[in-house]
Design an enzyme around this catalytic site. Sequence first.
Site, PDB file in Angstrom:
ATOM      1  N   SER A 145     -34.631  63.775  35.673  1.00  0.00           N
ATOM      2  CA  SER A 145     -35.020  62.382  35.842  1.00  0.00           C
ATOM      3  C   SER A 145     -33.778  61.508  35.766  1.00  0.00           C
ATOM      4  CB  SER A 145     -36.006  61.968  34.744  1.00  0.00           C
ATOM      5  OG  SER A 145     -36.233  60.574  34.769  1.00  0.00           O
ATOM      6  N   TYR A 158     -38.546  60.531  25.811  1.00  0.00           N
ATOM      7  CA  TYR A 158     -38.596  61.068  27.173  1.00  0.00           C
ATOM      8  C   TYR A 158     -37.189  61.335  27.687  1.00  0.00           C
ATOM      9  CZ  TYR A 158     -39.299  61.434  32.180  1.00  0.00           C
ATOM     10  OH  TYR A 158     -39.283  61.885  33.482  1.00  0.00           O
TER      11      TYR A 158
END
Length: 250
Positions: A145, A158
């Site tokens: 990501s 995250y």
Amino acid sequence: MNHLQDKVVVITGASSGIGAVSAKALSARGAKIVAAARGQGTLDQLVADINMTGGTAVARLADVADAADVVDMQALADFAVERFGRIDVLVNNAGLMLFSFWKDGAMDDWNRMIDVNIRGYLNGVHAVLPVMLRQKAGHILNMDSVAGHQVGDGAGVYSSTKFFVRAMTESMRRELGVREGIKASTISPGVIDTGWADKVTDPAGRKAAQELNSIAISPQSVADAVVYALDQPADVTVNDLIISPTRQSW
């Protein structure tokens, strides 16, 4: 030249979002798809759609995050070899993005992300690596990501899981790529419109997630990157592709 023709590709988190669109895109290039996810109905529909258009796909239920499911991930790898004789590619795609702030103490969300985004990826690698080592070839693509490169508000845990993905892939590239002929890559998407914002349980985190999702790009953009990264000659590795929305600021 098409380097994906007849490659056996195992994809986790394949029943929706990036996984489903990538499975269809890879199948269109001639890859044989082993689709894994937790939802039987959506998984069966994906396989039916691929096979109906002339592709080749099979499905198997798997929960990458369940500690007891390490055996099941091994069964997934065994299933792929039994059906197709080999595993050429693992796309470690199953993931969770749940926003919260540190002061919220959202331990349940934090643990869920650790289980899926870290343990789930390790379970996948553990399952397919012996097959690839025997073949002396293979490609492991870990879905990372933009949050694995920069940390945004409400995304501390995250981002931490995605920094882990970067580190594990770099280690695999140095060890497996150099010594064993097994490629390791990451794709680092920005915000993707996959319905993730609706899964955030923390109220403040959900608000931040919905604001961020307003600039989301389509899963197809990521699937195009997956095809590009995997459709390379044997002597070429695409290390990391960053797919970012034009207006993303982190």
